[in-house]
Enzyme design. Sequence first.
Site, mmCIF file in Angstrom:
data_model
loop_
_atom_site.group_PDB
_atom_site.id
_atom_site.type_symbol
_atom_site.label_atom_id
_atom_site.label_comp_id
_atom_site.label_asym_id
_atom_site.label_seq_id
_atom_site.Cartn_x
_atom_site.Cartn_y
_atom_site.Cartn_z
ATOM 1 N N TYR A 89 47.449 48.300 49.346
ATOM 2 C CA TYR A 89 47.117 49.487 48.555
ATOM 3 C C TYR A 89 46.863 50.757 49.364
ATOM 4 O O TYR A 89 47.562 51.746 49.213
ATOM 5 C CB TYR A 89 45.883 49.192 47.675
ATOM 6 C CG TYR A 89 46.172 48.117 46.655
ATOM 7 C CD1 TYR A 89 47.121 48.318 45.650
ATOM 8 C CD2 TYR A 89 45.521 46.882 46.693
ATOM 9 C CE1 TYR A 89 47.413 47.332 44.720
ATOM 10 C CE2 TYR A 89 45.808 45.894 45.773
ATOM 11 C CZ TYR A 89 46.760 46.123 44.784
ATOM 12 O OH TYR A 89 47.052 45.145 43.878
ATOM 13 N N PRO A 102 48.539 48.977 37.175
ATOM 14 C CA PRO A 102 49.021 48.273 35.983
ATOM 15 C C PRO A 102 48.262 48.749 34.742
ATOM 16 O O PRO A 102 47.220 49.408 34.854
ATOM 17 C CB PRO A 102 48.693 46.806 36.281
ATOM 18 C CG PRO A 102 47.519 46.868 37.189
ATOM 19 C CD PRO A 102 47.606 48.160 37.955
ATOM 20 N N HIS A 328 44.339 49.616 41.002
ATOM 21 C CA HIS A 328 44.396 48.181 41.318
ATOM 22 C C HIS A 328 43.603 47.756 42.552
ATOM 23 O O HIS A 328 43.346 46.579 42.749
ATOM 24 C CB HIS A 328 45.866 47.795 41.494
ATOM 25 C CG HIS A 328 46.198 46.410 41.066
ATOM 26 N ND1 HIS A 328 45.266 45.400 40.972
ATOM 27 C CD2 HIS A 328 47.386 45.841 40.719
ATOM 28 C CE1 HIS A 328 45.864 44.282 40.588
ATOM 29 N NE2 HIS A 328 47.143 44.522 40.421
ATOM 30 N N SER A 544 54.253 38.453 37.959
ATOM 31 C CA SER A 544 52.862 38.056 37.807
ATOM 32 C C SER A 544 52.647 37.492 36.411
ATOM 33 O O SER A 544 53.143 38.051 35.437
ATOM 34 C CB SER A 544 51.966 39.282 38.006
ATOM 35 O OG SER A 544 50.625 38.904 37.979
#
Length: 633
Positions: A89, A102, A328, A544
């Site tokens: 990240y 997300p 995230h 995912s």
Amino acid sequence: MPILEKETTRDRESQVLPKVPVPPLKQTLDTYLGCVQHLVMEEQFKKTKAIVEKFGAPGGLGEVLQKKLLERRDKMENWVYEYWLEDMYLNNRLALPVNSSPAMVFPKQMFRDHKDALRFAARLIRGLLDYKRVIEQRALPVDVARGQLAGTPLCMEQYYRLFNSYRYPGLKTDTLKVQTKAASSAPEHIMVACKNQFFVLDVVVNGKQLNEAEILCQLEKIVKMSGKAEERLPPFGILTSDGRTEWAQARDVLTKEPSNRDSLALIESCLCVVCLDEPSGLVPSDTNRALLMLHGGGRDKNGANRWYDKSMQFVVGMDGVCGVVCEHSPFEGIVLVQCSEYLMKYITESPSKMATASSVRELPAPRRLPWKCNPQIQGFLAASGERLQRLVNNLDMDVYKFEAYGKEFIKKQRMSPDAFIQVALQLAFYKCRGRLVSTYESASIRRFQQGRVDNIRSATREALAFVKSMTDERVVFADSEKMKRLRDALNAQTDYTIAAITGMAIDNHLLGLLRMSKELNMEKPEIFCDPTYLISNLFILSTSQVPTTVEMFCCYGPVVPNGYGACYNPQSDHIMFCVSSFWAKSETSSAVFVKALNEGLLEIMDLCNRCSAAAAKSAESSRGVSRPHKSGK
């Protein structure tokens, strides 16, 4: 002693989870070669094999780095957490919307009018404060693992970052700050975005939390204030939708003004952001609602009615389009799911606490955040809006509900639903592109202290053997052979999953070895400069499983320009898929991928049914043969 599902975090604090292991070096290198062999050309693989063998040789560089990693593990609670957080990240320079953040898309709400939408928002905020209280009292039931190796207690640390995290942009790397102040001095305000303006909603006034009716009253004041055109300020939220370096540069200029610094400090210390969105004018299909959650529809819709650095942004659209966008870096999707499900149940199940007007206190009006603008900042706002629009125009999303069957059918075949769907995704990709590519499936390592995720590499050689048997037009494979290959692929996927969730996958380990070489100021080891390693870390298929028990679904964008994002939510009789890609790349198309996925899932079902019927027929005939012949009288 069995861990009870209702055990709380407070009960569990005395039970320390194990530390994430450092896998044996040889095991990781062997697995790495097994993962890449069938994804690169033979000549290239020979070179890679020689490089890997040299790296792992006795007394070689690999052993030196491995020894240092083991020392790091002894000293730290979680040896890989910081490395992983930066790599995954904080070092990433791409814009947060679509590329990183997300979204959970809530069921479409049927609001009668604006007031109805604000009632929903007030109720949602009350639910949030309720959930925050449960977290602070450490009264959350401990999550236990489901699926493979079910029943193990999981690390709960991510929950404590839901309301007190903020991601600061940096020129080269971002910073994730988690406020760890005592609860009494912690911030007690929520930021409300409305018509691209930001308002401070104090949720505690004179030591008492606002009730639902008071929150509604304050939201109505915010909507009224935001409608005053003469007081409207430029859309500063759009700056947070930009690339991280661009936003860091703009922020440096912004903070030269004291009033801007104060406004930023209030946003950075809020519990969360609630975005009251204007109607988008789009048909509220699943796909459009997913797009609106991910990017707000761009600068001309609600794209600037956001503050992407904050870990949770709850969107309440006046047209009933609702959900939550999450930054995230502080937590995984499952934590967002648990929070979202708690809220949806709170909104729909608990009786409304709308008190009578007499119990609504006279409260000071929420404060609009002031911003000082100048021509340079005006330029940043225009450029950020332009770049967000390009991202919006580029995202190709297809939310697809596969209704032929769900996880019940898969379980009846004595197969793992997750492994089954992963193999189906490989088949879909192969149908589209005639090859397999490096695939990412997130695997939780919350069995360990401060555990986040590692990667399940789903593009196994067994999956390749299976998809070839299903697609090769030159050779006809018997159903029995196809089924054997399917079971082999599912077993390989399950074995890798178990390795990953028990800390024995390769991605975190290889990252650790690379980072350790940097820390020791070594020249970058050859294994990490090898084209095979670079290809193996370009996840053209990023997947995912985000299962929910309440009607909602998760979505995200691809992680590389020529890739697909594929999020799925298996239910008993259907499977939700959110497939994303970018229009700019002609080799990807979400609709084409979904069509191939649908075909593949039906073909695998037909194969299972034919094999079941053949097995039943064979059992029936063998019973007939073994039955003793009865002589007639």
